[in-house]
Design a protein around this motif. Structure first.
Motif, PDB file in Angstrom:
ATOM      1  N   SER B  21       0.933  -1.192  -0.017  1.00 35.03           N
ATOM      2  CA  SER B  21      -0.088  -0.021   0.004  1.00 35.03           C
ATOM      3  C   SER B  21       0.829   1.219   0.137  1.00 35.03           C
ATOM      4  N   GLU B  22       1.964   1.200   0.757  1.00 30.13           N
ATOM      5  CA  GLU B  22       2.874   2.295   0.857  1.00 30.13           C
ATOM      6  C   GLU B  22       3.549   2.552  -0.326  1.00 30.13           C
ATOM      7  N   GLU B  23       3.885   1.555  -1.034  1.00 30.16           N
ATOM      8  CA  GLU B  23       4.706   1.454  -2.266  1.00 30.16           C
ATOM      9  C   GLU B  23       3.860   1.783  -3.481  1.00 30.16           C
ATOM     10  N   LEU B  24       2.550   1.254  -3.507  1.00 31.26           N
ATOM     11  CA  LEU B  24       1.650   1.753  -4.559  1.00 31.26           C
ATOM     12  C   LEU B  24       0.991   2.862  -4.295  1.00 31.26           C
ATOM     13  N   GLU B  25       1.159   3.610  -3.302  1.00 35.08           N
ATOM     14  CA  GLU B  25       0.304   4.669  -2.808  1.00 35.08           C
ATOM     15  C   GLU B  25      -1.021   4.651  -3.068  1.00 35.08           C
ATOM     16  N   VAL B  26      -1.735   3.482  -2.468  1.00 32.27           N
ATOM     17  CA  VAL B  26      -3.079   3.190  -2.510  1.00 32.27           C
ATOM     18  C   VAL B  26      -3.494   2.840  -1.240  1.00 32.27           C
ATOM     19  N   PRO B  27      -4.633   3.332  -0.682  1.00 29.62           N
ATOM     20  CA  PRO B  27      -5.185   2.816   0.743  1.00 29.62           C
ATOM     21  C   PRO B  27      -5.302   1.370   0.898  1.00 29.62           C
ATOM     22  N   CYS B  28      -5.039   0.846   2.133  1.00 29.65           N
ATOM     23  CA  CYS B  28      -5.017  -0.598   2.254  1.00 29.65           C
ATOM     24  C   CYS B  28      -6.307  -0.868   3.479  1.00 29.65           C
ATOM     25  N   TYR B  29      -7.334  -1.799   3.203  1.00 28.88           N
ATOM     26  CA  TYR B  29      -8.167  -1.823   4.083  1.00 28.88           C
ATOM     27  C   TYR B  29      -8.270  -3.267   4.698  1.00 28.88           C
ATOM     28  N   ASP B  30      -8.084  -3.538   6.070  1.00 27.19           N
ATOM     29  CA  ASP B  30      -8.116  -4.925   6.450  1.00 27.19           C
ATOM     30  C   ASP B  30      -9.311  -5.097   7.613  1.00 27.19           C
ATOM     31  N   SER B  31      -8.850  -5.030   8.919  1.00 26.77           N
ATOM     32  CA  SER B  31      -9.864  -4.927  10.034  1.00 26.77           C
ATOM     33  C   SER B  31     -10.699  -3.465   9.911  1.00 26.77           C
ATOM     34  N   THR B  32     -10.053  -2.292   9.412  1.00 25.54           N
ATOM     35  CA  THR B  32     -10.832  -1.366   9.296  1.00 25.54           C
ATOM     36  C   THR B  32     -12.118  -1.220   8.530  1.00 25.54           C
ATOM     37  N   ILE B  33     -12.263  -2.293   7.879  1.00 22.49           N
ATOM     38  CA  ILE B  33     -13.773  -2.496   7.197  1.00 22.49           C
ATOM     39  C   ILE B  33     -14.871  -3.052   8.381  1.00 22.49           C
ATOM     40  N   LEU B  34     -14.388  -3.695   9.345  1.00 22.49           N
ATOM     41  CA  LEU B  34     -15.187  -3.974  10.333  1.00 22.49           C
ATOM     42  C   LEU B  34     -15.565  -2.630  11.362  1.00 22.49           C
TER      43      LEU B  34
END
Lengths: 205, 205
Positions: B21-34
């Motif tokens: 996510s840092e390398e591609l500069e796009v957001p990353c969602y995991d437990s944030t979805i919950l």
């Protein structure tokens, strides 16, 4: 840097190996291994190809499981002999230096050298399309015939591997990277793949 | 560019997602979805986490297969409801733009958007070492306990996926790239991996 490539028939694994070889500037061996062997042993290349690529079961359907305890079977014996000799050629090539080896259970044979093992696969449609496109003029099979042929080759590869090694063909656990080539041009994905292989080999030390 | 990451417990899939996510500069969602879901629905985050991550079978062992034809079961009903709501959140996030989503069957949910699907795995030793190293002080399990725990989480993930989708968890055919993280530092392999993802997404068009 030793890289091995196993692949489903029609997935473009051979093309991927050749292009990776150019990108990494290391030699790539595939059927050249049998050529070396046929020259060393004075054996007919076509015979070698037959005996080394078919599954043991497919080549000798009547002997396996029926006459195992009887006198050594000539065909069986030859297949094992060829596998042993092929193994020596592969070990010799890897000892010479960095290289890519396609197929021939090289990932298992060279285990002690800690190669980077790739498995190349694709969905059925992509494989069919590739095979039909690449077939020589006048040797075109129908899609149904080609699908049967593809399945047979993969079954032979899986059986050959099961006979000579303890690692399951195509099971991701046997490889460091499994690559789906469906829907992309192999020439496009090879440069970043080469960077990945270089980095992995350096990081692994 | 939508990237989904499925992973074996302890393989470093979450770290890989964060770094990618840092390398591609796009957001990353995991437990944030919950977290989003719990805020939207006013539900307890811990309850949501329990109901969405356990396998259906593990959460409701007495109902499956026994009372299916009787009145709707509350627990069962809730699990499906949460899965449906989670699906909506995932679809909403993907509609907003490029992102990486870890777990939650996002590869299947977002199939129509043709995401790049990654599966991250590692050998048992590497996963054990990672889990034991990362465990908070005072919560150290023995290697045998940790191994049982790892197996349970993976079994829950596989069962959860089998319940909600038709794609087999961990079968390479479900993913575009399967990555073995054994013996390498994830921070080292992420830059070439990011290049691979970028190239694949551009090549696929």
């Amino acid at each position: 840097m030793i890289v091995t490539i196993s692949r489903e028939f029609g997935s473009g694994g051979r093309e991927l190996g050749k292009r990776l070889s150019e990108e990494l500037e290391v030699p790539c061996y595939d059927s050249t291994i049998l050529k070396i062997l046929s020259e060393e042993q004075g054996l007919d290349p076509q015979y070698l190809s037959h005996i080394s690529e078919k599954s043991i079961q497919a080549s000798y359907p009547l002997t396996i499981g029926h006459r195992f305890s009887l006198a050594p079977d000539y065909g069986m014996d030859q297949a094992v002999k060829v596998a042993v000799e092929q193994r020596k050629v592969i070990e010799g090539l890897a000892a010479r230096g960095d290289c890519i080896i396609i197929g021939r259970c090289a990932d298992v044979i060279l285990r002690d050298r800690r190669p980077f093992n790739i498995f190349v696969y694709a969905n059925k449609e992509a494989k069919l399309e590739r095979c039909i496109r690449r077939a020589p003029e006048g040797e075109r099979l129908s899609p149904a015939e080609m699908e049967r042929y593809m399945r047979r080759i993969d079954r032979d590869r899986a059986q050959h591997r099961a006979f000579f090694t303890d690692a399951k063909w195509g099971a991701k656990e046997s490889y460091h990277l499994c690559i789906d080539t469906s829907g992309v041009e192999i020439r496009q994905i090879v440069p970043p793949l080469a960077a990945y292989v270089r980095t992995w080999c350096a990081a692994r030390g």
